[in-house]
Enzyme design. Structure first.
Site, PDB file in Angstrom:
ATOM      1  N   CYS A 144      -8.268  -8.502   2.770  1.00  0.00           N
ATOM      2  CA  CYS A 144      -9.008  -9.644   3.216  1.00  0.00           C
ATOM      3  C   CYS A 144     -10.094 -10.069   2.007  1.00  0.00           C
ATOM      4  O   CYS A 144     -10.499  -9.678   1.086  1.00  0.00           O
ATOM      5  CB  CYS A 144     -10.658  -9.229   3.862  1.00  0.00           C
ATOM      6  SG  CYS A 144     -10.051  -8.478   5.289  1.00  0.00           S
ATOM      7  N   ARG A 168      -5.113 -10.260  -1.044  1.00  0.00           N
ATOM      8  CA  ARG A 168      -5.722  -9.319  -0.646  1.00  0.00           C
ATOM      9  C   ARG A 168      -5.839  -9.002   0.708  1.00  0.00           C
ATOM     10  O   ARG A 168      -5.820  -8.490   1.803  1.00  0.00           O
ATOM     11  CB  ARG A 168      -7.739  -9.335  -1.032  1.00  0.00           C
ATOM     12  CG  ARG A 168      -7.988  -9.527  -2.196  1.00  0.00           C
ATOM     13  CD  ARG A 168      -9.410  -9.547  -2.317  1.00  0.00           C
ATOM     14  NE  ARG A 168      -9.999  -9.052  -1.299  1.00  0.00           N
ATOM     15  CZ  ARG A 168     -10.866  -8.275  -1.913  1.00  0.00           C
ATOM     16  NH1 ARG A 168     -10.913  -7.593  -3.960  1.00  0.00           N
ATOM     17  NH2 ARG A 168     -11.615  -6.818  -1.775  1.00  0.00           N
ATOM     18  N   TRP A 190      -5.966  -9.431   6.642  1.00  0.00           N
ATOM     19  CA  TRP A 190      -5.494  -8.825   6.267  1.00  0.00           C
ATOM     20  C   TRP A 190      -5.463  -7.734   7.738  1.00  0.00           C
ATOM     21  O   TRP A 190      -7.013  -7.182   7.672  1.00  0.00           O
ATOM     22  CB  TRP A 190      -6.225  -7.432   5.116  1.00  0.00           C
ATOM     23  CG  TRP A 190      -4.680  -6.181   5.485  1.00  0.00           C
ATOM     24  CD1 TRP A 190      -3.087  -6.376   4.274  1.00  0.00           C
ATOM     25  CD2 TRP A 190      -4.494  -4.993   5.828  1.00  0.00           C
ATOM     26  NE1 TRP A 190      -2.407  -5.965   4.910  1.00  0.00           N
ATOM     27  CE2 TRP A 190      -3.213  -4.753   5.396  1.00  0.00           C
ATOM     28  CE3 TRP A 190      -5.516  -4.406   6.376  1.00  0.00           C
ATOM     29  CZ2 TRP A 190      -2.901  -2.994   5.613  1.00  0.00           C
ATOM     30  CZ3 TRP A 190      -5.278  -3.251   6.575  1.00  0.00           C
ATOM     31  CH2 TRP A 190      -4.228  -2.687   6.311  1.00  0.00           C
ATOM     32  N   ASN A 216     -15.398  -9.591   5.512  1.00  0.00           N
ATOM     33  CA  ASN A 216     -14.500  -7.977   4.974  1.00  0.00           C
ATOM     34  C   ASN A 216     -15.378  -6.299   5.368  1.00  0.00           C
ATOM     35  O   ASN A 216     -15.671  -5.635   4.702  1.00  0.00           O
ATOM     36  CB  ASN A 216     -14.532  -7.785   4.074  1.00  0.00           C
ATOM     37  CG  ASN A 216     -12.334  -7.482   2.636  1.00  0.00           C
ATOM     38  OD1 ASN A 216     -13.180  -6.324   3.317  1.00  0.00           O
ATOM     39  ND2 ASN A 216     -13.260  -7.199   1.603  1.00  0.00           N
ATOM     40  N   GLY A 217     -14.063  -6.088   5.593  1.00  0.00           N
ATOM     41  CA  GLY A 217     -14.835  -4.371   6.058  1.00  0.00           C
ATOM     42  C   GLY A 217     -14.095  -4.373   7.662  1.00  0.00           C
ATOM     43  O   GLY A 217     -13.169  -4.802   8.116  1.00  0.00           O
ATOM     44  N   GLU A 275       6.950   6.495  -8.140  1.00  0.00           N
ATOM     45  CA  GLU A 275       6.886   5.538  -8.438  1.00  0.00           C
ATOM     46  C   GLU A 275       7.774   4.747  -8.059  1.00  0.00           C
ATOM     47  O   GLU A 275       7.835   3.412  -7.983  1.00  0.00           O
ATOM     48  CB  GLU A 275       5.782   5.293  -9.685  1.00  0.00           C
ATOM     49  CG  GLU A 275       5.687   3.865 -10.258  1.00  0.00           C
ATOM     50  CD  GLU A 275       4.581   3.233  -9.185  1.00  0.00           C
ATOM     51  OE1 GLU A 275       3.847   4.277  -8.370  1.00  0.00           O
ATOM     52  OE2 GLU A 275       4.454   2.273  -9.518  1.00  0.00           O
ATOM     53  N   LYS A 327       7.696   1.292  -5.802  1.00  0.00           N
ATOM     54  CA  LYS A 327       8.348   0.411  -6.162  1.00  0.00           C
ATOM     55  C   LYS A 327       9.576  -0.523  -5.221  1.00  0.00           C
ATOM     56  O   LYS A 327       9.225  -1.427  -4.517  1.00  0.00           O
ATOM     57  CB  LYS A 327       8.116  -0.536  -8.026  1.00  0.00           C
ATOM     58  CG  LYS A 327       7.721  -0.478  -8.576  1.00  0.00           C
ATOM     59  CD  LYS A 327       6.214  -1.012  -8.525  1.00  0.00           C
ATOM     60  CE  LYS A 327       5.141  -0.770  -7.804  1.00  0.00           C
ATOM     61  NZ  LYS A 327       3.848   0.100  -8.087  1.00  0.00           N
ATOM     62  N   GLU A 339       7.814  -1.083  -1.823  1.00  0.00           N
ATOM     63  CA  GLU A 339       6.967  -2.192  -2.012  1.00  0.00           C
ATOM     64  C   GLU A 339       8.059  -3.723  -1.630  1.00  0.00           C
ATOM     65  O   GLU A 339       7.114  -4.181  -0.808  1.00  0.00           O
ATOM     66  CB  GLU A 339       5.805  -1.978  -3.260  1.00  0.00           C
ATOM     67  CG  GLU A 339       4.860  -1.424  -2.584  1.00  0.00           C
ATOM     68  CD  GLU A 339       3.925  -0.888  -3.381  1.00  0.00           C
ATOM     69  OE1 GLU A 339       2.457  -0.234  -3.680  1.00  0.00           O
ATOM     70  OE2 GLU A 339       4.546  -0.865  -4.845  1.00  0.00           O
ATOM     71  N   HIS A 367      18.222  21.045  -0.854  1.00  0.00           N
ATOM     72  CA  HIS A 367      17.466  21.894  -0.122  1.00  0.00           C
ATOM     73  C   HIS A 367      17.197  20.856   0.800  1.00  0.00           C
ATOM     74  O   HIS A 367      16.789  21.242   1.747  1.00  0.00           O
ATOM     75  CB  HIS A 367      15.808  22.322  -0.740  1.00  0.00           C
ATOM     76  CG  HIS A 367      16.214  23.336  -1.732  1.00  0.00           C
ATOM     77  ND1 HIS A 367      16.659  24.239  -1.303  1.00  0.00           N
ATOM     78  CD2 HIS A 367      15.695  23.325  -3.315  1.00  0.00           C
ATOM     79  CE1 HIS A 367      16.440  25.415  -2.873  1.00  0.00           C
ATOM     80  NE2 HIS A 367      15.995  24.472  -3.742  1.00  0.00           N
ATOM     81  N   LYS A 379      -3.667  -5.991  -1.935  1.00  0.00           N
ATOM     82  CA  LYS A 379      -4.335  -4.911  -2.767  1.00  0.00           C
ATOM     83  C   LYS A 379      -5.331  -4.399  -2.788  1.00  0.00           C
ATOM     84  O   LYS A 379      -4.830  -3.435  -3.776  1.00  0.00           O
ATOM     85  CB  LYS A 379      -3.990  -6.215  -3.959  1.00  0.00           C
ATOM     86  CG  LYS A 379      -3.890  -6.010  -5.568  1.00  0.00           C
ATOM     87  CD  LYS A 379      -3.079  -6.303  -6.522  1.00  0.00           C
ATOM     88  CE  LYS A 379      -3.467  -5.688  -7.880  1.00  0.00           C
ATOM     89  NZ  LYS A 379      -2.537  -4.253  -7.967  1.00  0.00           N
TER      90      LYS A 379
END
Ligand code: G6P
Length: 614
Positions: free
Chosen positions: A2, A28, A80, A106-107, A487, A491, A494, A510, A609
């Site tokens: 947010c 955000r 968000w 925000n929160g 990573e 990527k 995402e 396995h 983000k």
């Protein structure tokens, strides 16, 4: 998570600055956006689902240019979703007092259900499913003529986290902002005051900023800023100068921030390194760590905490510290760490990795570690961020602002900073002067080596065409390249929305190998370091199941290429740098696959983000 913007001026319309600010903060959160504008006639609220551009269009239609001048005060928000779907009703600002009070937040308000029930008993009608709306009604309920006092009284009833801004038609010209657990920065311009969740929405107006601290509440008018504690006692906060300029947060000719930030890496990493290598002594300087050789020598164990990409950098750190400094390392997902009643104490050094320096779980891990008496350092990119400040010591990455939601340059900067930290710790212990010299010269090559990977961009774009249709991908690596595989998979998930999993090369057989077929390609990390031959054996196992295998190989490695379907070349490096060059290649690969699949690269669906909720 947010984004909040507030604008207060004597002369300038708030509409443009609020919309500009929101677009800078869109990374955000971007499922809805809204503004509340104040004029002598009262408040007007505009909200829209979707991105800020849609809100801007709504404002274009609803508010002709000539009408905008009278709105010199306003607040705005990009959301968000946490509580309630991304609908117009749930979009901020939320209103109370019959539309006379508007608030953005925000929160998370943890006790919102109890607060809401109490307010409903007193006849308050709620219009949304959000936790934020209770805040708006609480402030209205406590408003006895002093706006700042009303916000303070409301916040005293609240459990949870907030960065907020509120305006009220009963208090013309006033905006009250507050912070606890969610960042809020105040920019002091010559004629205007701008408030935002981070400085990227402020630098277009001013570089003079005040970072609010948890528990601060501020009254903002066009004449200035008054900061208080929740008990209404005045507090003094220093005005600081931001060293980012506007160019750093714009695309500068690139199609997306992600590719711009990938290409910025040589420069960003040169900044991470600047003045920090001590060639005369084969070590690193890192004065911000502020730890004496005695303290460093006393460290018995390292814990590296982080989330997402930062966690992967921390996993690379395990190999670096264990091999260079002979100290056992546990990389820990920050949320798991904080809730595990972690066994840490004065002999342990906890390093918190965070690009934003605001990730809620990482911050909580820092606080828990401080409480338990551990040495705590922050490796953050955003200067003045909460983790950096609360850890009190650490290493700034100096990679410049990272706007793309998917993190790229922060990862390579984190690994670079961890490598220097491991070198420094190693040199206080068993690492020889010769080994230190070798590492200093190797580390100083990082920007050039990354530049060499970037030269492969066209070749990587061509390879990406062959893999862009796959719906599942496995990434495999071993040792220090295992976190690089994680990573690479992250990527692609995402930005390209492709199901991908990272595995230790030896673990594939396995279980996951059951899923391999000609439609399930494997990306193998095969830089020429110890263990490569074994990974090549695993590649053969994949090929025997008809899976196409794309290898990230050291330039000129013909024997590796011989067993691969396709290869991307990276320059030869020692073990320590192999994850850096390999991951840069995987960043480009993910970018091109995403582009070919027509994905929204800089702001992938459902992500944000900066994750400031648990
Ligand atoms: C979010 C972002 C990731 C990032 C993670 C940790 O999930 O989408 O890209 O790696 O948060 O963020 P931090 O700022 O703590 O590094």
């Amino acid at each position: 998570m947010c984004g909040i913007v507030g604008f207060s001026s004597k002369t300038t319309s708030a509409v443009g600055p609020l919309v500009n600010g929101l677009s800078r903060l869109e990374y955000r959160g971007y499922d809805s956006a809204g503004v509340a504008l104040a004029s002598a006639e009262g408040l007007r609220i505009y909200k829209q689902t979707g991105k800020v551009a849609k809100l801007a269009q709504l404002l274009e239609r609803a508010l002709p240019e000539r009408e905008r001048a009278k709105y010199t005060l306003g607040i705005a928000h990009t959301r968000w979703a946490t509580h309630g779907l991304p609908t117009v009703a749930n979009a901020h600002p939320h209103v109370a007092d019959g539309g006379r009070l508007a608030l953005v937040h925000n929160g998370i308000i943890e006790n919102y259900a109890a607060l809401r029930a109490g307010l409903e008993k007193r006849g308050v009608k709620f219009l949304s499913q959000t936790d934020t709306e209770v805040l708006a009604h609480l402030v209205a309920a406590f408003d006895k003529g002093d706006f700042l006092a009303a916000v303070c009284d409301a916040l005293k009833r609240v459990e949870g986290t907030y960065g907020l801004a509120a305006i009220s038609a009963r208090h013309p010209g006033e905006m009250v902002v507050a912070r606890k657990g969610s960042p809020l920065v105040i920019g002091i311009g010559e004629k205007d005051v701008v408030v935002a969740s981070d400085v990227s929405a402020i630098v277009a107006y001013t570089r003079q900023v005040i970072y609010l601290k948890d528990g601060d509440v501020a009254m903002i008018t066009p004449d200035g800023v008054d900061i208080h504690s929740l008990d209404n006692a005045p507090v003094a906060r220093e005005v600081q100068e931001v060293d980012w300029d506007l160019g750093a947060i714009e695309k500068g000719g690139y199609e997306h921030f992600m590719i711009k930030e990938i290409f910025e890496q040589p420069e960003a990493l040169a900044n991470t390194l600047r003045g920090r290598l001590d060639a005369a002594n084969g070590t690193a300087l890192l004065s911000g760590l502020n730890l004496s050789p005695r303290e460093l020598a006393a460290v018995r164990r390292l814990v590296i905490v982080g989330c997402g990409t930062s966690l992967h950098a921390g996993m690379v750190g395990k190999y670096l510290f264990e091999s260079l400094a002979d100290v056992p390392v546990s990389p820990e997902q920050a949320a798991e760490f904080r809730y595990s009643n972690p066994i840490v104490g004065p002999d342990d050094w906890v390093i918190a990795l965070s690009q934003s320096g605001e990730t809620a779980d990482t911050l909580a891990a820092v606080r828990e570690s401080i409480r338990k008496g551990a040495l705590v350092s922050g490796l953050c990119n955003v200067v003045g961020s909460t983790i950096a400040r609360e850890a009190g010591r650490g290493v700034y990455l100096h990679a410049g602002p990272e706007i793309s939601v998917a993190s790229t340059k922060a990862f390579t900067a984190q690994v670079t900073a961890l490598l220097m930290t491991a070198l420094k710790l190693g040199r206080t212990r068993r690492l020889s002067r010769e080994a230190g010299d070798r590492l200093v010269s190797e580390i100083s090559r990082i920007p050039d080596l990354v530049g060499k990977v970037l030269e492969q961009n066209d070749a990587i774009a061509a390879v990406a065409q062959k893999y862009a249709q796959a719906n599942d991908l496995f990434f495999i690596g071993r040792g220090i390249l295992y976190p690089a595989a994680l990573e690479g998979a992250l990527k692609i998930k995402e930005v390209a929305y492709v199901h991908a999993e990272g595995y230790q090369a030896a673990e594939l057989k396995h279980g996951p190998i059951a899923l391999l077929s000609e439609k399930t390609p494997v990306v193998a990390l095969l830089a020429n370091i110890p263990g490569k031959e074994k990974t090549l054996g695993n590649v053969q196992e994949c090929r025997a199941r008809n899976a196409p295998v794309l290898g990230i190989v050291t330039a000129g490695d013909a024997s590796a290429k011989a067993v691969l379907s396709d290869a991307i070349e990276v320059p030869a490096t020692g073990v320590e740098l192999s994850p850096i060059v390999s991951v840069v290649a995987l960043q480009l690969f993910a970018y091109h696959v995403a582009r070919l699949r027509g994905c929204e690269i800089d702001q992938p669906r459902n992500l944000a983000k900066s994750v400031t909720v648990e």
